[in-house]
Design an enzyme around this catalytic site. Structure first.
Site, PDB file in Angstrom:
ATOM      1  N   HIS A 104      20.068  52.291  27.435  1.00 29.60           N
ATOM      2  CA  HIS A 104      20.275  53.644  27.969  1.00 29.60           C
ATOM      3  C   HIS A 104      21.133  53.615  29.226  1.00 29.60           C
ATOM      4  O   HIS A 104      21.115  54.570  29.989  1.00 29.60           O
ATOM      5  CB  HIS A 104      18.925  54.298  28.287  1.00 29.60           C
ATOM      6  CG  HIS A 104      18.123  54.605  27.061  1.00 29.60           C
ATOM      7  ND1 HIS A 104      16.760  54.625  27.053  1.00 29.60           N
ATOM      8  CD2 HIS A 104      18.510  54.897  25.794  1.00 29.60           C
ATOM      9  CE1 HIS A 104      16.329  54.934  25.832  1.00 29.60           C
ATOM     10  NE2 HIS A 104      17.377  55.095  25.064  1.00 29.60           N
ATOM     11  N   HIS A 105      21.856  52.502  29.451  1.00 28.20           N
ATOM     12  CA  HIS A 105      22.640  52.442  30.691  1.00 28.20           C
ATOM     13  C   HIS A 105      23.768  53.462  30.663  1.00 28.20           C
ATOM     14  O   HIS A 105      24.292  53.845  31.693  1.00 28.20           O
ATOM     15  CB  HIS A 105      23.168  51.024  30.940  1.00 28.20           C
ATOM     16  CG  HIS A 105      24.295  50.632  30.040  1.00 28.20           C
ATOM     17  ND1 HIS A 105      24.130  50.398  28.699  1.00 28.20           N
ATOM     18  CD2 HIS A 105      25.617  50.449  30.279  1.00 28.20           C
ATOM     19  CE1 HIS A 105      25.286  50.091  28.154  1.00 28.20           C
ATOM     20  NE2 HIS A 105      26.210  50.115  29.095  1.00 28.20           N
ATOM     21  N   LYS A 117      24.637  55.210  20.688  1.00 30.26           N
ATOM     22  CA  LYS A 117      25.529  55.384  19.543  1.00 30.26           C
ATOM     23  C   LYS A 117      25.351  54.236  18.576  1.00 30.26           C
ATOM     24  O   LYS A 117      25.277  53.076  18.983  1.00 30.26           O
ATOM     25  CB  LYS A 117      26.980  55.375  20.067  1.00 30.26           C
ATOM     26  CG  LYS A 117      28.000  55.751  19.042  1.00 30.26           C
ATOM     27  CD  LYS A 117      28.263  57.243  19.074  1.00 30.26           C
ATOM     28  CE  LYS A 117      29.121  57.708  17.934  1.00 30.26           C
ATOM     29  NZ  LYS A 117      28.438  57.729  16.634  1.00 30.26           N
ATOM     30  N   LYS A 148      29.336  45.987  21.971  1.00 27.44           N
ATOM     31  CA  LYS A 148      30.592  46.471  21.406  1.00 27.44           C
ATOM     32  C   LYS A 148      31.146  47.642  22.234  1.00 27.44           C
ATOM     33  O   LYS A 148      32.326  47.662  22.592  1.00 27.44           O
ATOM     34  CB  LYS A 148      30.316  46.932  19.970  1.00 27.44           C
ATOM     35  CG  LYS A 148      31.512  47.305  19.171  1.00 27.44           C
ATOM     36  CD  LYS A 148      31.118  47.717  17.763  1.00 27.44           C
ATOM     37  CE  LYS A 148      30.448  46.588  16.997  1.00 27.44           C
ATOM     38  NZ  LYS A 148      30.218  46.924  15.589  1.00 27.44           N
ATOM     39  N   ASP A 167      35.082  49.853  26.266  1.00 30.96           N
ATOM     40  CA  ASP A 167      34.941  50.930  27.245  1.00 30.96           C
ATOM     41  C   ASP A 167      34.652  52.284  26.610  1.00 30.96           C
ATOM     42  O   ASP A 167      35.273  53.299  26.954  1.00 30.96           O
ATOM     43  CB  ASP A 167      36.207  51.024  28.120  1.00 30.96           C
ATOM     44  CG  ASP A 167      36.265  49.903  29.138  1.00 30.96           C
ATOM     45  OD1 ASP A 167      35.184  49.421  29.546  1.00 30.96           O
ATOM     46  OD2 ASP A 167      37.378  49.484  29.502  1.00 30.96           O
ATOM     47  N   LYS A 198      20.981  51.868  16.493  1.00 29.18           N
ATOM     48  CA  LYS A 198      21.195  51.684  15.052  1.00 29.18           C
ATOM     49  C   LYS A 198      19.988  52.225  14.319  1.00 29.18           C
ATOM     50  O   LYS A 198      18.863  52.145  14.825  1.00 29.18           O
ATOM     51  CB  LYS A 198      21.347  50.195  14.708  1.00 29.18           C
ATOM     52  CG  LYS A 198      22.135  49.963  13.455  1.00 29.18           C
ATOM     53  CD  LYS A 198      23.605  50.126  13.734  1.00 29.18           C
ATOM     54  CE  LYS A 198      24.470  49.805  12.549  1.00 29.18           C
ATOM     55  NZ  LYS A 198      25.866  49.634  12.992  1.00 29.18           N
ATOM     56  N   SER A 222      34.886  57.305  16.814  1.00 29.04           N
ATOM     57  CA  SER A 222      33.693  58.168  16.890  1.00 29.04           C
ATOM     58  C   SER A 222      33.593  58.782  18.286  1.00 29.04           C
ATOM     59  O   SER A 222      33.202  59.942  18.438  1.00 29.04           O
ATOM     60  CB  SER A 222      32.426  57.359  16.617  1.00 29.04           C
ATOM     61  OG  SER A 222      32.196  57.270  15.235  1.00 29.04           O
TER      62      SER A 222
HETATM   63  P1  NAD Z   1      30.395  49.726   2.692  1.00 32.09           P
HETATM   64  O1  NAD Z   1      29.059  49.913   2.061  1.00 32.09           O
HETATM   65  O2  NAD Z   1      31.410  50.815   2.636  1.00 32.09           O
HETATM   66  O3  NAD Z   1      31.131  48.416   2.105  1.00 32.09           O
HETATM   67  C1  NAD Z   1      30.536  47.173   1.937  1.00 32.09           C
HETATM   68  C2  NAD Z   1      31.126  46.584   0.662  1.00 32.09           C
HETATM   69  O4  NAD Z   1      30.732  45.225   0.532  1.00 32.09           O
HETATM   70  C3  NAD Z   1      30.656  47.305  -0.600  1.00 32.09           C
HETATM   71  O5  NAD Z   1      31.775  47.696  -1.364  1.00 32.09           O
HETATM   72  C4  NAD Z   1      29.789  46.262  -1.316  1.00 32.09           C
HETATM   73  O6  NAD Z   1      29.819  46.383  -2.727  1.00 32.09           O
HETATM   74  C5  NAD Z   1      30.419  44.970  -0.828  1.00 32.09           C
HETATM   75  N1  NAD Z   1      29.511  43.818  -0.906  1.00 32.09           N
HETATM   76  C6  NAD Z   1      28.172  43.779  -0.727  1.00 32.09           C
HETATM   77  N2  NAD Z   1      27.724  42.519  -0.863  1.00 32.09           N
HETATM   78  C7  NAD Z   1      28.794  41.749  -1.143  1.00 32.09           C
HETATM   79  C8  NAD Z   1      28.990  40.359  -1.380  1.00 32.09           C
HETATM   80  N3  NAD Z   1      27.961  39.513  -1.372  1.00 32.09           N
HETATM   81  N4  NAD Z   1      30.245  39.909  -1.624  1.00 32.09           N
HETATM   82  C9  NAD Z   1      31.293  40.749  -1.634  1.00 32.09           C
HETATM   83  N5  NAD Z   1      31.171  42.079  -1.411  1.00 32.09           N
HETATM   84  C10 NAD Z   1      29.940  42.570  -1.172  1.00 32.09           C
HETATM   85  O7  NAD Z   1      30.087  49.298   4.190  1.00 32.09           O
HETATM   86  P2  NAD Z   1      31.090  49.306   5.430  1.00 32.09           P
HETATM   87  O8  NAD Z   1      30.875  50.568   6.166  1.00 32.09           O
HETATM   88  O9  NAD Z   1      32.443  48.916   4.972  1.00 32.09           O
HETATM   89  O10 NAD Z   1      30.453  48.145   6.315  1.00 32.09           O
HETATM   90  C11 NAD Z   1      30.691  46.762   6.027  1.00 32.09           C
HETATM   91  C12 NAD Z   1      30.296  45.956   7.251  1.00 32.09           C
HETATM   92  O11 NAD Z   1      31.041  46.409   8.384  1.00 32.09           O
HETATM   93  C13 NAD Z   1      28.830  46.051   7.668  1.00 32.09           C
HETATM   94  O12 NAD Z   1      28.451  44.822   8.245  1.00 32.09           O
HETATM   95  C14 NAD Z   1      28.845  47.129   8.739  1.00 32.09           C
HETATM   96  O13 NAD Z   1      27.744  47.013   9.628  1.00 32.09           O
HETATM   97  C15 NAD Z   1      30.154  46.794   9.419  1.00 32.09           C
HETATM   98  N6  NAD Z   1      30.764  47.896  10.176  1.00 32.09           N
HETATM   99  C16 NAD Z   1      31.040  49.097   9.607  1.00 32.09           C
HETATM  100  C17 NAD Z   1      31.658  50.097  10.365  1.00 32.09           C
HETATM  101  C18 NAD Z   1      32.068  51.411   9.770  1.00 32.09           C
HETATM  102  O14 NAD Z   1      32.691  52.229  10.504  1.00 32.09           O
HETATM  103  N7  NAD Z   1      31.809  51.691   8.513  1.00 32.09           N
HETATM  104  C19 NAD Z   1      31.949  49.870  11.718  1.00 32.09           C
HETATM  105  C20 NAD Z   1      31.681  48.614  12.265  1.00 32.09           C
HETATM  106  C21 NAD Z   1      31.085  47.632  11.487  1.00 32.09           C
END
Ligand code: NAD
Length: 471
Positions: free
Chosen positions: A64-65, A70, A94, A99, A106, A362
């Site tokens: 909460h700093h 988010k 992150k 910044d 989460k 965002s």
């Molecule tokens: P998403 O659900 O849109 O995509 C993930 C994809 O990975 C899916 O298409 C799924 O079928 C595939 N997948 C699952 N297991 C797999 C495997 N073993 N091998 C190959 N492919 C596999 O999710 P996303 O939003 O793209 O998020 C992906 C990662 O990025 C997560 O770790 C998430 O926390 C991180 N992330 C997402 C965002 C965002 O804005 N969406 C931001 C920062 C970090």
């Protein structure tokens, strides 16, 4: 040990390791590391066939700093208290790195969204929001969710609508969640923001000739061989921007399998094949790999894990051939794997920095919602007029007549999307260099992940020190 428990432990161990290189009081460090609020709820929902099912859901607010907190909301079967706390902590670090003035959070619901109808998912999402509202775990000044694995702009629209219904008259209500559809208060450029940020981050790292030389690579993205694991929101857009910049996609992996071609795959052709046949396998111009995990071990320059956490482990790290791992996903490399990669001289661009594009945009969306005006709306025409007058003056003094195309190219004022891209690019470029400087300062002792964590800890510690303690 559950998957989540290991993940939280991994994040905290990374914190403790980096903390040794800082000068902060151990009590302050413990305070930064601890999760501030953890909310768990279970609630029943009605399935389409009339059965009742009990849902298990969480929201963790790590810090909460800065407020609001988010962080995304994940729908996956592995969600538990430890996983949301680990991901919430990563969000704090992150946001500090890029910044963005938020604390980390989460949330998640333990479901496989593929097993539920759209109507059921809507009921689950709305009831979850109701529970968050009841406990003050959502609100434009409190805690602002976004998508994560298994959720997208559709769920964000339901969240915004439910919150607005429950808080009638709250002027800034739309700022309660980000990555909404543009027509529901979202911002142009958010959908592809994380993938675009992954690309900008990797491009900035690859721009430093001195570091590339140490890896035996030339500077720049053009011609680099790239493998992407996971073609969801993050992976698909990252792959698209790498390809557009002249990189060669030599391997692509999804849930059902992986394909490769050392001469390059055409992303859109592979995606079209997957849409038609429901699988990457058999895509035109591609060789099927025996196992989907084999993609992680392909000969390449950049490996982009963009699916889930803990996919590069002590078991497969010795066989990773990439020179650079670009962590599109959160926590894809275990600490043990990190050590193995470091010994092999592989550079890992850490998640907390390189996938921060989503939270950055965002933040822009949240600012737009609080400002109640689209970016660019006030200045677009004004700037067009100013540039037109400037060109006319140049024409006057040089007697050179510009073509209509030249005039259009030069005088165009910025759209919302232009401003979002530019803000994202500036953020990713600007955030890398303090991390690199810290890395160089502790040369031989720390990797980029630890350097990023040191930078983040310093920033959060400074905020706490300035805030003091209440009461
Ligand atoms: P998403 O659900 O849109 O995509 C993930 C994809 O990975 C899916 O298409 C799924 O079928 C595939 N997948 C699952 N297991 C797999 C495997 N073993 N091998 C190959 N492919 C596999 O999710 P996303 O939003 O793209 O998020 C992906 C990662 O990025 C997560 O770790 C998430 O926390 C991180 N992330 C997402 C965002 C965002 O804005 N969406 C931001 C920062 C970090």
């Amino acid at each position: 040990m559950t998957l989540g428990a290991g993940f939280l432990d991994q994040v905290n161990r990374a914190f403790d390791h980096a903390a040794k290189f800082t000068v902060h009081d151990p009590t302050l460090l413990n305070n930064i590391k601890a999760c501030k609020n953890l909310f768990y709820t279970s609630f029943p929902i009605k399935r389409d066939d009339g059965r009742i099912e009990v849902m298990h859901a969480w929201r963790a607010e790590h810090s909460h700093h800065k407020l609001p907190c988010k962080g995304g909301i994940r729908y996956a079967e592995a969600v538990d208290a430890d996983e949301v706390q680990a991901l919430a902590a990563l969000m704090t670090y992150k946001c500090a790195l890029v910044d963005v003035p938020f604390g980390g959070a989460k949330g998640g619901i333990r479901i496989d969204p593929r097993r539920y109808s759209v109507g059921e998912l809507e009921r689950i999402t709305r009831r979850y929001v109701f529970e968050l509202v009841r406990k003050n775990f959502i609100g434009p000044g409190l805690d602002v969710p976004a998508p994560d694995v298994g959720t997208g702009s559709r769920e964000m629209a339901w969240i915004a609508d439910t919150y607005t219904q429950l808080r009638p008259g709250e002027l800034d209500a739309l700022g309660c969640v980000t990555a909404k559809p543009v027509s529901a208060g979202g911002i142009r450029g958010r959908t592809e923001a994380t993938g675009r940020g992954v690309f900008f981050g990797a491009r900035e790292v690859c721009r430093v000739a001195e570091d590339m030389k140490e890896l035996g690579l030339s500077p720049g993205i053009e011609g680099k061989r790239v493998v992407v694991q996971g073609l969801g929101n993050v992976g698909y857009f990252a792959a698209k921007f790498f390809q557009a910049a002249g990189a060669i996609l030599v391997g692509l992996a999804e849930y059902e399998g992986a394909v490769a071609n050392p001469n390059g795959l055409d992303l859109e052709k592979v995606m079209a094949h997957r849409r038609e046949r429901g699988t990457l396998l058999g895509a035109p111009g591609a060789k099927d790999l025996a196992r989907r995990e084999d993609a992680l071990e392909l000969e390449c320059d950049l490996l982009v894990p963009a699916a889930l956490e803990r996919v590069i482990t002590a078991e497969n790290a010795p066989r990773v051939k990439a020179r650079i791992v670009v962590e599109g996903a959160n926590g894809p490399t275990t600490l043990e794997a990190d050590e193995i990669l470091a010994r092999k001289g592989v550079m890992v661009i850490p998640d907390a920095y390189v996938n921060a594009g989503g939270v950055t945009v965002s933040y822009f969306e949240w600012v737009k919602n609080l400002g109640h005006v689209r970016f660019g709306r006030m200045q677009k025409r004004y700037e067009e007029g100013a540039y037109t007058r400037l060109l006319q003056t140049v024409e006057g003094v040089t007697s050179r007549k510009f073509t209509p195309e030249e005039v259009e190219r030069v005088t165009q004022g910025p759209s919302e999307e232009d401003l979002v891209r530019s803000g994202l690019e500036e953020t990713m470029i600007g955030a890398y260099h303090p991390i690199r400087e810290t890395w160089k300062q502790h040369r031989g002792e720390v990797d980029l992940r630890t350097a990023a964590m040191i930078v983040a800890i310093d920033k959060v510690a400074q905020s706490y020190a300035q805030l003091g303690i209440f009461p």
